[in-house]
Design a protein around this motif. Structure first.
Motif, PDB file in Angstrom:
ATOM      1  N   MET A 255      39.596  46.868  44.231  1.00 12.20           N
ATOM      2  CA  MET A 255      40.056  48.418  44.288  1.00 12.20           C
ATOM      3  C   MET A 255      41.614  48.417  44.932  1.00 12.20           C
ATOM      4  N   GLY A 256      41.890  47.748  45.746  1.00 14.68           N
ATOM      5  CA  GLY A 256      43.351  47.576  46.195  1.00 14.68           C
ATOM      6  C   GLY A 256      44.258  47.121  45.077  1.00 14.68           C
ATOM      7  N   TRP A 257      43.892  46.059  44.572  1.00 11.78           N
ATOM      8  CA  TRP A 257      44.696  45.324  43.452  1.00 11.78           C
ATOM      9  C   TRP A 257      45.102  46.052  42.330  1.00 11.78           C
ATOM     10  N   PHE A 258      44.120  46.838  41.837  1.00  2.29           N
ATOM     11  CA  PHE A 258      44.471  47.749  40.682  1.00  2.29           C
ATOM     12  C   PHE A 258      44.686  49.288  41.160  1.00  2.29           C
ATOM     13  N   ARG A 259      44.692  49.765  42.216  1.00  2.00           N
ATOM     14  CA  ARG A 259      44.961  51.036  42.817  1.00  2.00           C
ATOM     15  C   ARG A 259      45.520  50.866  43.999  1.00  2.00           C
ATOM     16  N   PRO A 260      46.722  50.169  44.243  1.00  2.00           N
ATOM     17  CA  PRO A 260      47.252  50.378  45.556  1.00  2.00           C
ATOM     18  C   PRO A 260      47.797  51.646  46.044  1.00  2.00           C
ATOM     19  N   ASP A 261      47.898  52.633  44.879  1.00  2.00           N
ATOM     20  CA  ASP A 261      48.113  53.874  45.243  1.00  2.00           C
ATOM     21  C   ASP A 261      46.901  54.623  46.072  1.00  2.00           C
ATOM     22  N   LEU A 262      46.034  54.270  45.938  1.00  2.00           N
ATOM     23  CA  LEU A 262      44.741  54.588  46.528  1.00  2.00           C
ATOM     24  C   LEU A 262      44.216  53.976  47.589  1.00  2.00           C
ATOM     25  N   PHE A 263      44.110  52.853  47.589  1.00  2.00           N
ATOM     26  CA  PHE A 263      43.494  51.979  48.813  1.00  2.00           C
ATOM     27  C   PHE A 263      44.324  50.731  49.178  1.00  2.00           C
ATOM     28  N   ARG A 264      44.848  50.430  50.347  1.00  2.00           N
ATOM     29  CA  ARG A 264      45.738  49.441  50.791  1.00  2.00           C
ATOM     30  C   ARG A 264      44.992  48.707  51.889  1.00  2.00           C
ATOM     31  N   ARG A 265      44.364  48.753  52.682  1.00  2.00           N
ATOM     32  CA  ARG A 265      43.689  47.848  53.605  1.00  2.00           C
ATOM     33  C   ARG A 265      42.226  47.202  53.264  1.00  2.00           C
ATOM     34  N   LEU A 266      42.188  46.129  53.171  1.00  2.00           N
ATOM     35  CA  LEU A 266      41.102  45.420  52.433  1.00  2.00           C
ATOM     36  C   LEU A 266      40.434  44.317  53.164  1.00  2.00           C
ATOM     37  N   ILE A 267      39.252  44.629  53.271  1.00  2.00           N
ATOM     38  CA  ILE A 267      38.241  43.528  54.289  1.00  2.00           C
ATOM     39  C   ILE A 267      37.442  42.903  53.312  1.00  2.00           C
ATOM     40  N   THR A 268      37.413  41.801  53.154  1.00  2.00           N
ATOM     41  CA  THR A 268      36.247  40.704  52.204  1.00  2.00           C
ATOM     42  C   THR A 268      35.524  39.745  53.211  1.00  2.00           C
ATOM     43  N   TYR A 269      34.507  39.694  53.273  1.00  2.00           N
ATOM     44  CA  TYR A 269      33.753  38.633  53.838  1.00  2.00           C
ATOM     45  C   TYR A 269      33.033  37.818  52.551  1.00  2.00           C
ATOM     46  N   SER A 270      33.023  36.595  52.868  1.00  2.00           N
ATOM     47  CA  SER A 270      32.225  35.863  51.664  1.00  2.00           C
ATOM     48  C   SER A 270      32.421  36.353  50.311  1.00  2.00           C
ATOM     49  N   GLY A 271      33.994  36.586  50.152  1.00  2.00           N
ATOM     50  CA  GLY A 271      34.174  37.283  48.820  1.00  2.00           C
ATOM     51  C   GLY A 271      33.809  36.602  47.552  1.00  2.00           C
ATOM     52  N   THR A 272      33.421  37.303  46.368  1.00  2.00           N
ATOM     53  CA  THR A 272      32.749  36.794  45.382  1.00  2.00           C
ATOM     54  C   THR A 272      33.866  36.577  44.403  1.00  2.00           C
ATOM     55  N   PHE A 273      35.081  35.640  44.778  1.00  2.74           N
ATOM     56  CA  PHE A 273      36.150  35.459  43.953  1.00  2.74           C
ATOM     57  C   PHE A 273      35.912  34.497  42.992  1.00  2.74           C
ATOM     58  N   VAL A 274      34.814  34.709  42.195  1.00  4.23           N
ATOM     59  CA  VAL A 274      34.302  33.883  41.200  1.00  4.23           C
ATOM     60  C   VAL A 274      33.852  34.398  39.881  1.00  4.23           C
ATOM     61  N   ASP A 275      33.814  33.662  38.988  1.00  4.84           N
ATOM     62  CA  ASP A 275      33.442  34.258  37.458  1.00  4.84           C
ATOM     63  C   ASP A 275      31.923  34.836  37.320  1.00  4.84           C
ATOM     64  N   GLN A 276      31.929  36.222  37.811  1.00  2.00           N
ATOM     65  CA  GLN A 276      30.649  37.054  37.908  1.00  2.00           C
ATOM     66  C   GLN A 276      31.053  38.193  36.843  1.00  2.00           C
ATOM     67  N   GLN A 277      32.179  38.478  36.317  1.00  2.00           N
ATOM     68  CA  GLN A 277      32.369  39.517  35.399  1.00  2.00           C
ATOM     69  C   GLN A 277      31.298  39.391  34.269  1.00  2.00           C
ATOM     70  N   ASP A 278      30.904  40.367  33.825  1.00  2.00           N
ATOM     71  CA  ASP A 278      30.093  40.337  32.699  1.00  2.00           C
ATOM     72  C   ASP A 278      30.764  39.910  31.509  1.00  2.00           C
ATOM     73  N   ASP A 279      29.957  38.852  30.656  1.00  2.00           N
ATOM     74  CA  ASP A 279      30.790  38.208  29.466  1.00  2.00           C
ATOM     75  C   ASP A 279      31.060  39.060  28.339  1.00  2.00           C
ATOM     76  N   ASP A 280      30.454  40.279  28.392  1.00  2.33           N
ATOM     77  CA  ASP A 280      30.699  41.304  27.430  1.00  2.33           C
ATOM     78  C   ASP A 280      31.649  42.247  27.849  1.00  2.33           C
ATOM     79  N   ALA A 281      32.243  42.176  29.031  1.00  2.00           N
ATOM     80  CA  ALA A 281      32.974  43.166  29.607  1.00  2.00           C
ATOM     81  C   ALA A 281      34.381  43.224  28.859  1.00  2.00           C
ATOM     82  N   PRO A 282      34.985  44.449  28.377  1.00  2.00           N
ATOM     83  CA  PRO A 282      36.049  44.170  27.734  1.00  2.00           C
ATOM     84  C   PRO A 282      37.473  43.619  28.603  1.00  2.00           C
ATOM     85  N   GLN A 283      37.096  43.589  29.952  1.00  2.00           N
ATOM     86  CA  GLN A 283      38.105  42.850  30.680  1.00  2.00           C
ATOM     87  C   GLN A 283      38.291  41.467  30.653  1.00  2.00           C
ATOM     88  N   GLU A 284      37.332  40.905  29.933  1.00  2.00           N
ATOM     89  CA  GLU A 284      37.273  39.633  29.855  1.00  2.00           C
ATOM     90  C   GLU A 284      38.577  39.103  28.650  1.00  2.00           C
TER      91      GLU A 284
END
Length: 353
Positions: free
Chosen positions: A224-253
């Motif tokens: 949220m902060g990465w793509f919209r720092p104009d909206l949200f800037r203070r970010l808290i992540t516990y056990s963050g899923t910084f892994v390959d979980q994005q759907d294989d059919d997503a256009p963002q692939e």
């Protein structure tokens, strides 16, 4: 009191030179001792023994007001539950719960800072106690602003092909827009909330807008902060899923083929992008998910969070990274020990506009 910092032994996938540089950056100068009240940037280790911080318990201080309402997915223009990437085998909620806590210290008519909590109302009990206790702290260094906590339930199920996965694991600004464009107006227009606070308002200052989550909800906070720092800037992540979980059919692939793994992958998204105006807390547990997986699986949570923290350090971000010994994925006792310090650190430097 803030927990003591301990230097965590580097994992083999982190450059030893980078690790030493990061660690030295958080040590006091020779002959100096950090003050007991200081909440510092850098790398920290907690555990293996855990007790709940007193500030996260009910100390008998005046309570705020708790509200709850639902938002039907079918009414949303952003997440209506019919996305083409959704698997028919994964259940989508018809409506999501929104739970809102307005602290006693909030004054109706002022522009409130906010904390959005993913997978709501998870951990809201601890946040409520922190607000009750720390908005009136006599120690100015540990005093929290009277932010409104907004816990947002996910759309249902988990991982690839799910509504929750679509919301939390997709590398786009879609979730940030959903929270800003649909959830926040719904909070301000809820009849019960409006009756209790006729002039309630939410700040438009992105430095007054924080997001917290665990697992994919943690990855979503960063996204949220990465793509919209104009909206949200203070970010808290516990056990963050910084892994390959994005759907294989997503256009963002096309742009991010490994999903959130790209934050720290050979793409080096964090390091190779222009530095963004963000303040970022990250955490991982010693026994977090798939912690023995090799890199080519793109699913080792410990590796992912170690490398994300290293990338944030290398880029010069205001960041705080906690490694918790003897704990598992999204372990509650980590929240109980660290969340008070995390919130205090996260809101350091905030000045209402």
């Amino acid at each position: 009191m803030p927990f003591r910092s301990v230097l965590h032994s580097p994992q083999p996938w982190i450059s030893r030179a980078l690790y030493v540089a990061v660690c030295l950056s958080v040590l006091p100068a020779q002959g100096q001792e950090p003050t007991a009240k200081a909440i510092e940037n850098g790398n920290f280790v907690v555990g293996p023994d855990y007790t709940i911080a007193a500030e996260l318990t009910d100390l008998g201080n005046p309570k705020g007001r708790l509200f709850e309402f639902k938002m039907a997915l079918a009414d949303s223009k952003i997440f209506d539950g019919t996305d083409a990437t959704l698997s028919p085998q994964k259940k989508v909620r018809k409506a999501r719960r929104i739970v809102v806590y307005v602290p006693n210290a909030y004054q109706d008519g002022t522009d409130a800072p906010i904390l959005v909590i993913h997978d709501g109302p998870n951990r809201l009990d601890l946040v409520r106690n922190a607000l009750d206790n720390l908005t009136i702290s006599k120690d100015a260094a540990r005093r929290l602003p009277a932010f409104i906590a907004i816990a947002v339930e996910n759309g249902g199920d988990d991982s690839k092909g799910s509504q929750r996965g679509l919301e939390y694991d997709t590398m786009s600004d879609r979730l940030a827009r959903f929270i800003n464009d649909e959830v926040l107006p719904a909070v301000l227009n809820d009849p019960e909330i409006r009756a209790a606070y006729p002039n309630i308002a939410i700040t438009k200052d992105p430095w007054g807008r924080a997001v917290m989550g665990c697992s994919s909800g943690g990855a979503a906070a960063l996204t949220m902060g990465w793509f919209r720092p104009d909206l949200f800037r203070r970010l808290i992540t516990y056990s963050g899923t910084f892994v390959d979980q994005q759907d294989d059919d997503a256009p963002q692939e096309a742009d991010y083929p490994l999903g959130a793994w790209e934050y720290h992958s050979s793409m080096k998204l964090i390091e190779n992008s222009e530095k963004k105006p963000l303040r970022i807390f990250t955490h991982v547990s010693e026994h977090d998910l798939r912690n023995n997986d090799p890199e080519e699986t793109y699913h080792n949570w410990v590796m992912a969070n170690e490398r994300t923290a290293a990338a944030l350090a290398a880029k010069g971000y205001d960041y705080r990274y906690v490694f918790s010994r003897g704990t598992k994925h999204c372990d509650r006792k980590v929240f109980e020990k660290t969340l008070a310090d995390t919130l205090v650190w996260m809101w350091q430097g905030y000045q209402p506009q």
